[in-house]
Write an enzyme that holds these catalytic residues in place. Structure first.
Site, PDB file in Angstrom:
ATOM      1  N   GLU A  56       0.822  -1.203   0.000  1.00 44.57           N
ATOM      2  CA  GLU A  56       0.000   0.000   0.000  1.00 44.57           C
ATOM      3  C   GLU A  56       0.861   1.261   0.000  1.00 44.57           C
ATOM      4  O   GLU A  56       0.537   2.256  -0.666  1.00 44.57           O
ATOM      5  CB  GLU A  56      -0.922   0.013   1.232  1.00 44.57           C
ATOM      6  CG  GLU A  56      -1.895  -1.152   1.299  1.00 44.57           C
ATOM      7  CD  GLU A  56      -1.375  -2.319   2.110  1.00 44.57           C
ATOM      8  OE1 GLU A  56      -2.163  -2.938   2.838  1.00 44.57           O
ATOM      9  OE2 GLU A  56      -0.150  -2.622   2.014  1.00 44.57           O
ATOM     10  N   CYS A  79      -2.526  -3.620   7.287  1.00 49.05           N
ATOM     11  CA  CYS A  79      -2.145  -3.782   8.697  1.00 49.05           C
ATOM     12  C   CYS A  79      -2.540  -2.547   9.502  1.00 49.05           C
ATOM     13  O   CYS A  79      -2.614  -1.429   8.980  1.00 49.05           O
ATOM     14  CB  CYS A  79      -0.651  -4.054   8.813  1.00 49.05           C
ATOM     15  SG  CYS A  79       0.412  -2.727   8.208  1.00 49.05           S
ATOM     16  N   SER A 172      20.375 -41.984  -7.695  1.00 49.46           N
ATOM     17  CA  SER A 172      19.094 -41.326  -7.984  1.00 49.46           C
ATOM     18  C   SER A 172      19.226 -40.006  -8.726  1.00 49.46           C
ATOM     19  O   SER A 172      18.242 -39.312  -8.914  1.00 49.46           O
ATOM     20  CB  SER A 172      18.337 -41.071  -6.674  1.00 49.46           C
ATOM     21  OG  SER A 172      19.078 -40.203  -5.835  1.00 49.46           O
ATOM     22  N   THR A 200      19.153 -39.377   3.118  1.00 45.84           N
ATOM     23  CA  THR A 200      19.345 -38.719   1.821  1.00 45.84           C
ATOM     24  C   THR A 200      20.663 -37.962   1.791  1.00 45.84           C
ATOM     25  O   THR A 200      21.367 -37.943   0.772  1.00 45.84           O
ATOM     26  CB  THR A 200      18.171 -37.766   1.544  1.00 45.84           C
ATOM     27  OG1 THR A 200      16.976 -38.531   1.405  1.00 45.84           O
ATOM     28  CG2 THR A 200      18.401 -36.957   0.276  1.00 45.84           C
ATOM     29  N   ALA A 265       9.212 -38.856   3.009  1.00 40.41           N
ATOM     30  CA  ALA A 265       7.996 -38.584   2.226  1.00 40.41           C
ATOM     31  C   ALA A 265       6.823 -39.389   2.775  1.00 40.41           C
ATOM     32  O   ALA A 265       5.711 -38.869   2.940  1.00 40.41           O
ATOM     33  CB  ALA A 265       8.238 -38.923   0.755  1.00 40.41           C
TER      34      ALA A 265
END
Length: 346
Positions: A56, A79, A172, A200, A265
């Site tokens: 704004e 705000c 991978s 990982t 995951a």
């Protein structure tokens, strides 16, 4: 000549302005603002990086005296509290804005309707809830963080067409092509933290960085970080995943990108903690059951308990396909609250 475009047109432009600064404003929300003057002239602004001007204020500075009597279109409620910058609601009032169209209210306890009340008390007409579903989708990580204290969780997986993420020997790298990998960089850039499991890190030794960017996400490892790992410096966390998310939320992580591996995951998915799934699927097949699956652990025991989500995006990236899903039903913090338009107090 008066500008006759409907509120929705201008609010849509404000959404795009906010999304254009998506990766630079966190932990502040990426807000867009368009001011339309009495003669139809347009002035725009978007949130600056932390410590800088809000949307704004940027738009008001560009409008100058033309803001008096104008309409301001802003994606999130202005705000009303003093933070690192003064209240935007006060700035709109001081500039003489006559009408404010707001996409959605701010769930932050320091605002939460107070900005709209300040505007109306000062005599401005305020309309709330225009394109609210689109606005809430665009601001989803911020809205979840402010509503629950936890980050918005994106689970990203790169798989073959038969749902595998690594060869039987554990290798991978580079299942997907360059376009998909570039899109992963974009995901990291708009995330405040990237998380992987210690397994990982041991297997792939990833850096988890964003190329050519001064803003790097917090790197998080579930478990102990091996000495000399490229992911360092990293935050090592352990324990129940809900507690991990609470910890990250307290660190102002609005969006968390979970990049694996298969056990991590599975655990986030099984616990119902994923807000968005992003799959990059390569036109490749391992063609057997011995390659590493995308999820490691027990899945749905019957077809009746199969997880089903809502498809929100499907597009091709080079030779690969990007598939984006979200859970159903929509969470409470994402539900629109409905439109409201009230005249200023008499």
């Amino acid at each position: 000549m008066q500008h006759s475009a409907p509120d929705e047109v201008h609010l849509q432009a404000a959404i795009a302005l906010g999304l254009s600064v998506r990766g630079s404003t966190s932990p502040n929300p990426w807000v867009g603002c368009r001011i339309v003057g009495r003669e139809g002239e347009i002035y725009e602004g978007a949130t600056s990086p932390p410590g800088g001007a809000h949307a704004e204020i940027v738009a008001l500075a560009r409008a100058g005296s033309a803001a008096r009597g104008a309409t301001a279109y802003v994606t999130l409620e202005p705000c009303s509290h003093q933070g690192r910058t003064p209240p935007c609601a006060d700035a709109l009032v001081a500039a003489g804005i006559g009408r404010v169209v707001v996409g959605t209210l701010d769930p932050d306890a320091r605002v939460s309707g107070a900005g709209v009340r300040r505007l109306r008390t000062a005599g401005a007409q305020v309309r709330v809830g225009v394109l609210e579903l689109e606005v809430r989708e665009a601001l989803a990580p911020y809205l979840k963080h402010r509503s629950t204290g936890r980050p918005y969780v994106v689970l990203k997986l790169a798989t073959t067409l038969d749902g595998r993420i690594a060869a039987p020997d554990g290798s991978s790298a580079w299942i997907t092509g360059e376009a998909a990998r570039a899109d992963t960089q974009r995901l990291r850039a708009e995330s405040d933290a990237v998380l992987v499991g210690a397994g990982t890190v041991r297997a792939d030794d990833p850096r988890l960085t964003v190329r050519a960017s001064p803003r790097q996400p917090l790197r998080v490892v579930l478990g102990e970080v091996p000495e000399g790992a490229l992911v360092e410096p990293a935050l090592s966390l352990s324990g129940e995943l809900g507690g991990v998310l609470d910890e990250l939320g307290q660190r102002d992580v609005l969006q968390l990108l979970v990049e694996g591996g298969a056990q991590v995951a599975h655990d986030f998915h099984a616990a119902g903690l994923v807000d968005r799934y992003v799959f990059y699927v390569a036109p490749a097949l391992f063609g057997g059951s011995d390659a590493v699956a995308a999820f490691s652990g027990a899945g749905a025991p019957t077809i009746a308990q199969l997880w089903r989500g809502r498809l929100v995006e499907l597009r091709q990236l080079g030779d690969d396909v990007r598939i984006e899903l979200v859970p159903t039903p929509r969470p409470p913090w994402l539900e629109p609250r409905g439109e409201d338009e009230s005249p200023p107090p008499s």
